[in-house]
Write a protein that holds these residues in place. Structure first.
Motif, mmCIF file in Angstrom:
data_model
loop_
_atom_site.group_PDB
_atom_site.id
_atom_site.type_symbol
_atom_site.label_atom_id
_atom_site.label_comp_id
_atom_site.label_asym_id
_atom_site.label_seq_id
_atom_site.Cartn_x
_atom_site.Cartn_y
_atom_site.Cartn_z
ATOM 1 N N GLU A 115 0.824 -1.212 0.000
ATOM 2 C CA GLU A 115 0.000 0.000 0.000
ATOM 3 C C GLU A 115 0.859 1.264 0.000
ATOM 4 O OE1 GLU A 115 -4.289 -0.231 1.491
ATOM 5 O OE2 GLU A 115 -3.070 -0.795 3.238
ATOM 6 N N MET A 116 2.007 1.195 0.657
ATOM 7 C CA MET A 116 2.928 2.341 0.608
ATOM 8 C C MET A 116 3.420 2.554 -0.820
ATOM 9 S SD MET A 116 4.979 1.510 4.155
ATOM 10 C CE MET A 116 6.083 2.905 4.214
ATOM 11 N N ASN A 117 3.604 1.458 -1.535
ATOM 12 C CA ASN A 117 4.069 1.543 -2.917
ATOM 13 C C ASN A 117 3.024 2.163 -3.834
ATOM 14 O OD1 ASN A 117 6.246 0.760 -4.858
ATOM 15 N ND2 ASN A 117 4.599 -0.461 -5.755
ATOM 16 N N GLU A 118 1.762 2.136 -3.421
ATOM 17 C CA GLU A 118 0.692 2.718 -4.232
ATOM 18 C C GLU A 118 0.624 4.238 -4.110
ATOM 19 O OE1 GLU A 118 -2.830 0.721 -2.936
ATOM 20 O OE2 GLU A 118 -2.261 -1.209 -3.816
ATOM 21 N N ILE A 119 1.386 4.800 -3.180
ATOM 22 C CA ILE A 119 1.430 6.258 -3.040
ATOM 23 C C ILE A 119 2.355 6.804 -4.124
ATOM 24 C CG2 ILE A 119 2.048 8.189 -1.536
ATOM 25 C CD1 ILE A 119 1.427 6.377 0.848
ATOM 26 N N THR A 120 1.790 7.299 -5.184
ATOM 27 C CA THR A 120 2.584 7.730 -6.337
ATOM 28 C C THR A 120 2.377 9.196 -6.698
ATOM 29 O OG1 THR A 120 0.839 6.984 -7.844
ATOM 30 C CG2 THR A 120 2.585 5.406 -7.326
ATOM 31 N N THR A 121 1.499 9.891 -5.976
ATOM 32 C CA THR A 121 1.217 11.286 -6.321
ATOM 33 C C THR A 121 2.346 12.221 -5.911
ATOM 34 O OG1 THR A 121 0.016 11.546 -4.223
ATOM 35 C CG2 THR A 121 -1.275 10.978 -6.179
ATOM 36 N N SER A 122 3.148 11.797 -4.926
ATOM 37 C CA SER A 122 4.234 12.647 -4.451
ATOM 38 C C SER A 122 5.220 11.791 -3.675
ATOM 39 C CB SER A 122 3.685 13.753 -3.534
ATOM 40 O OG SER A 122 4.739 14.536 -3.018
ATOM 41 N N ASN A 123 6.457 12.278 -3.568
ATOM 42 C CA ASN A 123 7.431 11.599 -2.722
ATOM 43 C C ASN A 123 7.114 11.857 -1.253
ATOM 44 O OD1 ASN A 123 8.890 10.660 -4.956
ATOM 45 N ND2 ASN A 123 10.121 12.518 -5.041
ATOM 46 N N LEU A 124 7.575 10.944 -0.404
ATOM 47 C CA LEU A 124 7.373 11.073 1.038
ATOM 48 C C LEU A 124 8.657 10.696 1.765
ATOM 49 C CD1 LEU A 124 5.378 11.459 3.486
ATOM 50 C CD2 LEU A 124 5.120 8.966 3.445
ATOM 51 N N VAL A 125 9.076 11.542 2.693
ATOM 52 C CA VAL A 125 10.181 11.226 3.591
ATOM 53 C C VAL A 125 9.583 10.721 4.899
ATOM 54 C CG1 VAL A 125 12.184 12.120 4.838
ATOM 55 C CG2 VAL A 125 11.656 12.988 2.545
ATOM 56 N N LEU A 126 9.869 9.472 5.233
ATOM 57 C CA LEU A 126 9.345 8.850 6.455
ATOM 58 C C LEU A 126 10.456 8.796 7.488
ATOM 59 C CD1 LEU A 126 7.235 7.241 8.085
ATOM 60 C CD2 LEU A 126 8.004 5.180 6.866
ATOM 61 N N VAL A 127 10.287 9.510 8.600
ATOM 62 C CA VAL A 127 11.324 9.623 9.628
ATOM 63 C C VAL A 127 10.915 8.845 10.870
ATOM 64 C CG1 VAL A 127 12.703 11.198 11.027
ATOM 65 C CG2 VAL A 127 11.889 11.934 8.772
ATOM 66 N N LEU A 128 11.773 7.928 11.299
ATOM 67 C CA LEU A 128 11.605 7.220 12.559
ATOM 68 C C LEU A 128 12.717 7.676 13.492
ATOM 69 C CD1 LEU A 128 10.779 3.601 11.288
ATOM 70 C CD2 LEU A 128 9.208 5.477 11.811
ATOM 71 N N ASP A 129 12.361 8.523 14.434
ATOM 72 C CA ASP A 129 13.342 9.109 15.347
ATOM 73 C C ASP A 129 13.510 8.226 16.593
ATOM 74 O OD1 ASP A 129 15.141 10.870 16.421
ATOM 75 O OD2 ASP A 129 13.679 12.448 16.864
ATOM 76 N N ASP A 130 14.725 8.194 17.125
ATOM 77 C CA ASP A 130 15.064 7.366 18.301
ATOM 78 C C ASP A 130 14.821 5.877 18.028
ATOM 79 O OD1 ASP A 130 15.957 9.448 19.893
ATOM 80 O OD2 ASP A 130 13.981 9.851 20.732
ATOM 81 N N TYR A 131 15.234 5.426 16.875
ATOM 82 C CA TYR A 131 14.985 4.024 16.518
ATOM 83 C C TYR A 131 15.738 3.056 17.426
ATOM 84 C CZ TYR A 131 13.985 -0.101 13.752
ATOM 85 O OH TYR A 131 13.539 -1.343 13.349
ATOM 86 N N PHE A 149 13.023 -4.354 -0.465
ATOM 87 C CA PHE A 149 12.061 -4.084 -1.548
ATOM 88 C C PHE A 149 11.388 -2.735 -1.280
ATOM 89 C CE2 PHE A 149 12.195 -8.740 -0.867
ATOM 90 C CZ PHE A 149 12.702 -9.137 -2.100
ATOM 91 N N PRO A 150 12.112 -1.657 -1.439
ATOM 92 C CA PRO A 150 11.582 -0.347 -1.025
ATOM 93 C C PRO A 150 10.476 0.173 -1.936
ATOM 94 C CG PRO A 150 13.697 -0.098 -2.128
ATOM 95 C CD PRO A 150 13.480 -1.571 -1.955
ATOM 96 N N PRO A 151 9.434 0.768 -1.360
ATOM 97 C CA PRO A 151 8.426 1.461 -2.177
ATOM 98 C C PRO A 151 9.103 2.576 -2.974
ATOM 99 C CG PRO A 151 7.678 1.187 0.094
ATOM 100 C CD PRO A 151 9.115 0.814 0.072
ATOM 101 N N GLN A 152 8.625 2.813 -4.175
ATOM 102 C CA GLN A 152 9.374 3.666 -5.097
ATOM 103 C C GLN A 152 9.366 5.146 -4.747
ATOM 104 O OE1 GLN A 152 7.649 3.581 -9.030
ATOM 105 N NE2 GLN A 152 5.579 3.252 -8.257
ATOM 106 N N HIS A 153 8.397 5.625 -4.008
ATOM 107 C CA HIS A 153 8.310 7.064 -3.736
ATOM 108 C C HIS A 153 8.505 7.406 -2.258
ATOM 109 C CE1 HIS A 153 7.163 8.219 -7.780
ATOM 110 N NE2 HIS A 153 6.314 7.217 -7.808
ATOM 111 N N ILE A 154 9.019 6.465 -1.478
ATOM 112 C CA ILE A 154 9.196 6.711 -0.046
ATOM 113 C C ILE A 154 10.666 6.593 0.322
ATOM 114 C CG2 ILE A 154 8.646 5.906 2.277
ATOM 115 C CD1 ILE A 154 5.897 5.193 1.358
ATOM 116 N N HIS A 155 11.166 7.624 0.981
ATOM 117 C CA HIS A 155 12.546 7.651 1.464
ATOM 118 C C HIS A 155 12.511 7.520 2.979
ATOM 119 C CE1 HIS A 155 16.838 8.810 1.372
ATOM 120 N NE2 HIS A 155 16.565 9.420 2.503
#
Length: 224
Positions: A115-131, A149-155
């Motif tokens: 489902e994350m891979n289906e987000i194609t309208t814009s790029n998204l930076v996903l931050v997990l702090d204090d991992y 296998f990273p989703p194409q528009h999520i960093h």
């Protein structure tokens, strides 16, 4: 759910922007992963927050705590943070995690990544702090699967005090990650000069700047 955990740390007016590090983050945005690792007090979170403040990219931020070692809580926060930027997405994953009985982790992880891979309208930076707080192996499995296998528009950006149990050498070898370490984060003499100029309106002479740098070894909290 504590929604303030999804807030990016605010940047003060006196913040010293690390332009060379921000440029490195920009140039490596095409890679699926940025890993920021150093001990406490080196400005890890502030660096990423200041980068996002200047960037035009959409982002989702989660400040992790001990309770997020629970898979249900972790996924609920992850989904909510993304839905803030992309309403109406991740609905199947949301349904799975809200069931009284969770499906097998692999099923949940694959549905979430799909489902994350289906987000194609814009790029998204996903931050997990204090991992570094995360100890749950099934959550590590999710991140490993994401990186393989990273989703194409999520960093993905992980901020941690030490290395997680991921195959970092392979990611380096395949040029799939951007690393920022303690040696990158330490304040150099010019950073110290800018810090005092910005925050205290003081112009320090070279001898004092060099003494501060030598005494603190560039540790930001020590300098402050």
């Amino acid at each position: 759910m504590l929604l303030t955990k999804l807030h990016r740390p605010p940047i003060s007016k006196e913040h010293v922007y690390r332009d060379h590090l921000i440029n490195r983050l920009d140039k490596n945005l095409h890679k699926p992963f940025t890993f920021v690792s150093a001990g406490a007090g080196y400005g890890k979170s502030m660096l990423i927050s200041s980068w996002l403040e200047l960037s035009k990219e959409k982002y989702a931020w989660i400040s992790l705590d001990e309770g997020d070692n629970d898979i249900r809580d972790f996924v609920q926060y992850l989904i909510k943070s993304i839905q803030i930027e992309f309403p109406g997405t991740l609905t199947k994953s949301e349904s799975l995690v809200n069931n009284s009985e969770l499906p097998p982790c692999r099923v949940l992880w694959e549905e979430l990544i799909n489902e994350m891979n289906e987000i194609t309208t814009s790029n998204l930076v996903l931050v997990l702090d204090d991992y570094h707080i995360i100890q749950e192996s099934n959550i590590h499995d999710f991140i490993n699967l994401f990186l393989k296998f990273p989703p194409q528009h999520i960093h993905l950006v992980l901020i941690s005090r030490y290395d997680p149990p991921f195959d970092l050498p392979t990611l380096r070898a395949h040029n799939k990650m951007n690393e920022i370490r303690m040696t990158d984060l330490v304040f150099q003499p010019n950073d110290i000069t800018n810090l005092f100029r910005t925050q205290s309106k003081l112009e320090l002479n070279k001898e004092l700047v060099d003494a501060l740098y030598k005494t603190t070894e560039g540790w930001i909290v020590g300098i402050r």
